[in-house]
Design an enzyme around this catalytic site. Structure first.
Site, PDB file in Angstrom:
ATOM      1  N   ASP A 155       0.624  -1.309  -0.229  1.00  0.00           N
ATOM      2  CA  ASP A 155      -0.455  -0.452   0.026  1.00  0.00           C
ATOM      3  C   ASP A 155       0.494   1.570   0.177  1.00  0.00           C
ATOM      4  O   ASP A 155       1.829   1.673   0.604  1.00  0.00           O
ATOM      5  CB  ASP A 155      -0.605  -0.413   1.120  1.00  0.00           C
ATOM      6  CG  ASP A 155      -1.856  -0.713   0.986  1.00  0.00           C
ATOM      7  OD1 ASP A 155      -1.424  -2.315   0.684  1.00  0.00           O
ATOM      8  OD2 ASP A 155      -2.143  -1.308   2.992  1.00  0.00           O
ATOM      9  N   GLU A 189     -10.601  -2.597   4.525  1.00  0.00           N
ATOM     10  CA  GLU A 189      -9.260  -1.697   4.665  1.00  0.00           C
ATOM     11  C   GLU A 189      -9.598  -0.491   3.518  1.00  0.00           C
ATOM     12  O   GLU A 189      -9.489   0.496   3.322  1.00  0.00           O
ATOM     13  CB  GLU A 189      -8.135  -2.450   4.152  1.00  0.00           C
ATOM     14  CG  GLU A 189      -8.068  -4.220   5.035  1.00  0.00           C
ATOM     15  CD  GLU A 189      -7.074  -4.887   4.219  1.00  0.00           C
ATOM     16  OE1 GLU A 189      -6.661  -5.486   4.920  1.00  0.00           O
ATOM     17  OE2 GLU A 189      -6.532  -4.874   2.935  1.00  0.00           O
TER      18      GLU A 189
HETATM   19  C1  FRU Z   1      -3.906  -3.602   2.951  1.00  0.00           C
HETATM   20  C2  FRU Z   1      -3.325  -3.825   4.166  1.00  0.00           C
HETATM   21  C3  FRU Z   1      -4.019  -3.617   5.068  1.00  0.00           C
HETATM   22  C4  FRU Z   1      -2.249  -4.039   6.236  1.00  0.00           C
HETATM   23  C5  FRU Z   1      -1.430  -3.506   5.172  1.00  0.00           C
HETATM   24  C6  FRU Z   1      -0.611  -4.614   5.678  1.00  0.00           C
HETATM   25  O1  FRU Z   1      -2.700  -4.554   1.354  1.00  0.00           O
HETATM   26  O2  FRU Z   1      -3.423  -5.117   4.583  1.00  0.00           O
HETATM   27  O3  FRU Z   1      -4.714  -3.007   5.991  1.00  0.00           O
HETATM   28  O4  FRU Z   1      -2.172  -2.252   6.814  1.00  0.00           O
HETATM   29  O5  FRU Z   1      -1.996  -3.939   4.189  1.00  0.00           O
HETATM   30  O6  FRU Z   1       0.950  -4.494   5.205  1.00  0.00           O
END
Ligand code: FRU
Length: 482
Positions: free
Chosen positions: A25, A203
């Protein structure tokens, strides 16, 4: 294919990638002092997900990026991994963290201990305009209320109520908090238990106001989810509605997708830009949790989609979000060919030394089919088909490289609001991706591709005779990272 063979042919020219190792992300998107800061979920020790830190890069044009050292480091013995989150410029020094000339930049992220997964929200700050970061000594600032999923805080300054607002995912809903100083947060409301798509985990939310060309304003809430996306795996839905500083009220019940492609996830927007030119610019991770770990790129794994400017459009008395390549991309286009045909199809060669921006417009009638095909010297093809009778854009990437088995869903579909008449489409083709911005970006698709050699031909064809126009541009960039 083992994943330790260098793959410079797939290194994007204008899409951000880390120099090496795993990335997911985008985090902490903040614009300050002429610089776009991009932080990202990063594993400095390998090509797989794990050891999450915030990697850091900055740019003045969203195309060429300067890599910086890791900004926020995990502490396995302490509060753990650094998961996703956001950053703001605290212009009024509400946090009291300012030390020199620069207002403090404050990052809010999720701390989580690997293995036992207690997700809590923490702060880090920079007093030198975003170059170096330190973690707040009394972290966390929001403790876990007993939920497994409690993460990905996005913060912004809400001018009408003169408060900071924080949104995060809490189980299958979004929680809202408010603060005066970024340290003390008060829970104010929740949204979403009975709204939107719940095909998977929620998310990476984002909440912001957008306005139409005519000045009508609405609030937009983005929520990524995995699985449950429109073409399998991850996707990002959005809700249009109102936010009064306390609660979010959506004005529709149908599910709306920010992008129909399989490779656009966890997209969030830059803070700090709206004051200057009223733009809301988003970037998303260009991959899919279904196959991200198997992507055979090396020495990096993970890319960002092209940054996009979001806008609000009104259609049949309802509001929708469209996305188009960010203005910085327009400012860097070098147009080198224009073709227009009525009686025949359009065929032309493509240069392979640059990422390309391709604008298509065509007259389509009922019963017609419009095809845009990219091919390479290895006989591989990726085909976009538009079916006006079904109001669908279909992209087939099953013949676009030997790795097609990776994709699980090779035939990708998107709904459009267009039917017959004059349609337009903008395509951005880079070394290992294709982004489709259909009808002024009202329908978009982000698609990863792994062709054996670069696509060097484009064909624009239709089953009936109508005018077809093609405009080809290179996207100017400095040399790639390899
Ligand atoms: C989304 C996610 C978020 C988390 C991160 C962990 O892709 O799962 O919810 O903070 O990636 O790398």
């Amino acid at each position: 294919m083992p994943n330790n063979i260098f793959t410079p042919q797939w290194r994007p020219k204008v899409h951000f990638t880390p120099q090496k190792n795993w990335m997911n992300d985008p985090n902490g998107l903040v614009f300050y002092n002429g610089q776009y800061h991009l932080f990202y979920q990063y594993n400095p020790h390998g090509n797989d997900w794990g050891n999450m830190n915030w990697g850091h890069a900055s740019s003045t044009d969203l195309i060429n990026w300067q890599h910086h050292p890791i900004a926020i480091e995990m502490d396995v013995a302490g509060l753990g991994y650094i998961y996703s989150g956001s950053a703001v410029v605290d212009f009024n020094n509400t946090s009291g963290l300012q030390q020199g000339e620069d207002p403090p930049l404050v990052a809010i992220f999720t701390h989580t201990q690997a293995g036992c997964e207690t997700q809590r929200q923490s702060l880090a700050f920079s007093t030198d305009g975003g170059l170096s970061w330190q973690q707040y000594k009394n972290n966390p600032v929001i403790d876990n209320p007993g939920l497994l999923d409690f993460r990905d805080p996005k913060v912004f300054w809400h001018t009408p109520s003169q408060h900071w607002i924080l949104v995060l995912t809490a189980g299958h809903q979004i929680n809202f908090y408010r603060s005066e100083n970024l340290f003390n947060w008060q829970y104010i409301s929740s949204f979403g238990e009975d709204d939107g798509c719940h095909g998977g985990e929620w998310e990476c939310p984002d909440l912001f106001e957008l306005r139409t060309k005519d000045g009508e304003k609405k609030w937009v809430l983005l929520v990524s989810l995995v699985p449950g996306g429109p073409n399998g795996g991850n996707g990002t839905q959005y809700f249009v509605g109102d936010f009064d500083g306390q609660t979010f009220a959506p004005e529709h019940k149908d599910v709306r997708w920010l992008d129909y492609g399989p490779d656009n996830y966890a997209g969030v927007t830059w803070d700090g830009k709206q004051k200057l030119d009223n733009r809301r610019t988003l970037v998303a991770w260009m991959s899919n949790w279904i196959y991200a770990a198997d992507m055979p790129t090396f020495p990096w794994r993970g890319a960002m989609c092209l940054p996009r400017d979001l806008s609000l459009i009104k259609h049949n008395q309802s509001f929708f979000v469209s996305n188009q390549p960010a203005k910085e991309i327009d400012d860097n286009l070098i147009t080198f060919a224009k073709h227009s045909q009525t009686a025949t199809d359009v065929n032309c060669e493509l240069p392979t030394d640059s990422a390309l921006d391709i604008k298509v417009s065509a007259e389509v009638n009922q019963g017609d089919k419009l095809y845009i095909r990219f091919s390479n010297s290895d006989g591989e093809v990726v085909e976009l088909k538009y079916l006006p009778d079904h109001q669908k854009v279909v992209v087939d990437r099953s013949r676009a490289g030997w790795q097609y088995k990776l994709w699980r869903t090779p035939r990708l579909e998107a709904d459009t609001t267009t039917s017959e008449g004059l349609i337009n489409c903008r395509l951005v083709l880079d070394a290992s991706s294709l982004e489709v911005f259909w009808q002024d970006g009202t329908t978009t698709m982000t698609i990863c591709l792994l062709p054996t050699s670069a696509f060097n031909k484009i064909e624009l064809a239709s089953s009936q005779l109508g005018t077809k126009c093609l405009e080809l541009s290179r996207i100017r960039h400095q040399s790639a990272t390899d």
